[in-house]
Design an enzyme around this catalytic site. Structure first.
Site, PDB file in Angstrom:
ATOM      1  N   VAL A  82       0.906  -1.154   0.000  1.00  0.00           N
ATOM      2  CA  VAL A  82       0.000   0.000   0.000  1.00  0.00           C
ATOM      3  C   VAL A  82       0.942   1.200   0.000  1.00  0.00           C
ATOM      4  O   VAL A  82       1.546   1.523   1.015  1.00  0.00           O
ATOM      5  CB  VAL A  82      -0.947  -0.010   1.219  1.00  0.00           C
ATOM      6  N   PRO A  83       1.114   1.829  -1.177  1.00  0.00           N
ATOM      7  CA  PRO A  83       2.278   2.682  -1.468  1.00  0.00           C
ATOM      8  C   PRO A  83       2.257   4.080  -0.843  1.00  0.00           C
ATOM      9  O   PRO A  83       2.190   5.089  -1.551  1.00  0.00           O
ATOM     10  CB  PRO A  83       2.265   2.750  -2.994  1.00  0.00           C
ATOM     11  N   CYS A  84       2.399   4.159   0.459  1.00  0.00           N
ATOM     12  CA  CYS A  84       2.405   5.467   1.120  1.00  0.00           C
ATOM     13  C   CYS A  84       3.617   6.299   0.708  1.00  0.00           C
ATOM     14  O   CYS A  84       3.606   7.521   0.871  1.00  0.00           O
ATOM     15  CB  CYS A  84       2.315   5.321   2.635  1.00  0.00           C
ATOM     16  N   HIS A  85       4.625   5.667   0.120  1.00  0.00           N
ATOM     17  CA  HIS A  85       5.770   6.425  -0.390  1.00  0.00           C
ATOM     18  C   HIS A  85       5.377   7.320  -1.557  1.00  0.00           C
ATOM     19  O   HIS A  85       6.103   8.247  -1.896  1.00  0.00           O
ATOM     20  CB  HIS A  85       6.919   5.481  -0.791  1.00  0.00           C
ATOM     21  N   ARG A  86       4.221   7.097  -2.152  1.00  0.00           N
ATOM     22  CA  ARG A  86       3.765   7.903  -3.293  1.00  0.00           C
ATOM     23  C   ARG A  86       3.014   9.165  -2.875  1.00  0.00           C
ATOM     24  O   ARG A  86       2.525   9.903  -3.730  1.00  0.00           O
ATOM     25  CB  ARG A  86       2.873   7.061  -4.206  1.00  0.00           C
TER      26      ARG A  86
END
Length: 184
Positions: free
Chosen positions: A147-151
């Site tokens: 779940v790409p919270c880095h984005r």
């Protein structure tokens, strides 16, 4: 079975080496439930204690478990640049309410190689002006990378914070082509 004849919760886990350091993965019969950055022995042990407290049941190290094998395969392909998304069952039991709503929107609505602002993501879930709350949801993400919270970045172009550390966020964004790869 437990003493009441109920199926006991079983959480399988493994530590996997990646380009951003060791990740601990944990899964229940419902799907991947937790991804933990920088999984040294001490970090792993604290994460396992938290999982035991939150989920109960038995925690079993088992990288070959069918519950984890596909997640490990997909993560390796992602870090090799061969995979741009994840197709895994996810167990959302470590997230609830607004945080879960934001994380689900992030997982489905912000594709590989793109970014979204905290405020924009707040608007997508019907909470314009909720950028700070989105930041808190990102900080509570039990499934980073998948779940790409880095984005999620700041509206002024800043990279923003990251539970795995800003350098890890930079590496993930560089892997996805959003930022240039570090020169050294």
């Amino acid at each position: 079975m437990d003493s009441l004849g109920q199926d006991e919760q079983r959480v399988v886990w493994a530590v996997v080496g990646t380009d951003i350091g060791p990740l601990m993965l944990a899964a229940t019969r419902n799907g991947l439930v937790n991804v933990v950055f920088h999984a040294s022995d001490a970090v792993r042990d604290r994460a396992l204690q938290r999982l035991a407290a939150r989920l109960g049941g038995r925690l079993v190290e088992d990288a070959d478990s069918p519950l984890l094998a596909e997640a490990i395969r997909q993560l390796r392909a992602y870090f090799a640049g061969e995979r741009h998304g994840f197709d895994l069952p996810l167990d959302w039991s470590l997230s609830a309410g607004f945080n879960r709503q934001v994380l689900r929107e992030l997982a489905s609505g912000v594709p590989y190689g793109s970014v979204v602002g905290y405020g924009d993501l707040a608007g997508r879930v019907g909470q314009p002006g909720g950028a700070q709350a989105v930041g808190m949801a990102m900080g509570s993400n039990p499934l980073p990378v998948v779940v790409p919270c880095h984005r999620v970045v700041e509206s002024d172009g800043g990279i923003g914070g990251f539970g795995g550390g800003v350098e890890t966020k930079r590496k993930l964004l560089a892997l996805e082509g959003v930022l240039p790869a570090p020169l050294f």
